[in-house]
Write an enzyme that holds these catalytic residues in place. Structure first.
Site, PDB file in Angstrom:
ATOM      1  N   ASP A  33       0.853  -1.186   0.000  1.00 38.88           N
ATOM      2  CA  ASP A  33       0.000   0.000   0.000  1.00 38.88           C
ATOM      3  C   ASP A  33       0.892   1.240   0.000  1.00 38.88           C
ATOM      4  OD1 ASP A  33       0.899  -0.662   2.594  1.00 38.88           O
ATOM      5  OD2 ASP A  33      -0.558   0.670   3.477  1.00 38.88           O
ATOM      6  N   GLU A  96       0.258  -1.280   5.857  1.00 36.43           N
ATOM      7  CA  GLU A  96       1.330  -0.722   6.675  1.00 36.43           C
ATOM      8  C   GLU A  96       1.249   0.797   6.780  1.00 36.43           C
ATOM      9  OE1 GLU A  96       4.032   1.326   5.824  1.00 36.43           O
ATOM     10  OE2 GLU A  96       5.404   0.944   7.457  1.00 36.43           O
TER      11      GLU A  96
END
Length: 151
Positions: A33, A96
């Protein structure tokens, strides 16, 4: 969310290649991400289209952390071509950048199964200094996330 809405957490991919108990097992962690971006933030190209310019790659996540995840996957290909005897495991996370909600629970749930034979862990969450100099991280910091609503 602050308004009470509950969203499903992004997936965490657990993968493995090789299960020989005679061989060491290396587990690679990375996330795919990224923080939001728009061209107006100073990008010369579309941040979500990987673009090569003069041998350099530009795109959101190219160095943190999609690029390093892909580099480890390519390294496994080289290990196999050289017939090195190593088992591989991967933890590829999709959250994350937002604090890894749910990851601690997954690690706890999988410690006696997926992670039970892991000998080494490589955390691949860092930038690349250039196309020939990846960074080597030998320590990392914790994360703290807060939400403040002022009325």
């Amino acid at each position: 969310l602050p308004d009470g809405q509950v969203l499903p957490l992004p997936s965490v991919i657990l993968g493995e290649l090789g299960k020989d108990p005679q061989n060491p097992t290396v587990c690679f962690y990375g996330h795919v991400d990224v923080q939001p971006a728009k061209k107006g933030d100073g990008w010369n190209t579309d941040p979500y289209t990987l673009t090569e310019i003069d041998g350099n790659l530009y795109g959101r996540g190219a160095t943190d952390n999609k690029g390093p995840v892909l580099a480890w996957i390519n390294a496994v290909e080289t290990f196999r071509a050289l017939k090195l005897v190593v088992n591989f495991k991967f933890v590829i996370e999709g959250m994350e950048e937002a604090g890894s909600l749910g990851l601690e629970k997954l690690l706890e749930e999988e410690k006696q199964s997926f992670f039970s034979d892991v000998d080494y862990i490589v955390i691949s969450d860092n930038l690349w200094l250039s196309n020939k100099k990846p960074a080597l991280t030998y320590g990392s910091r914790g994360n703290a996330c807060f939400f403040v609503e002022v009325k």
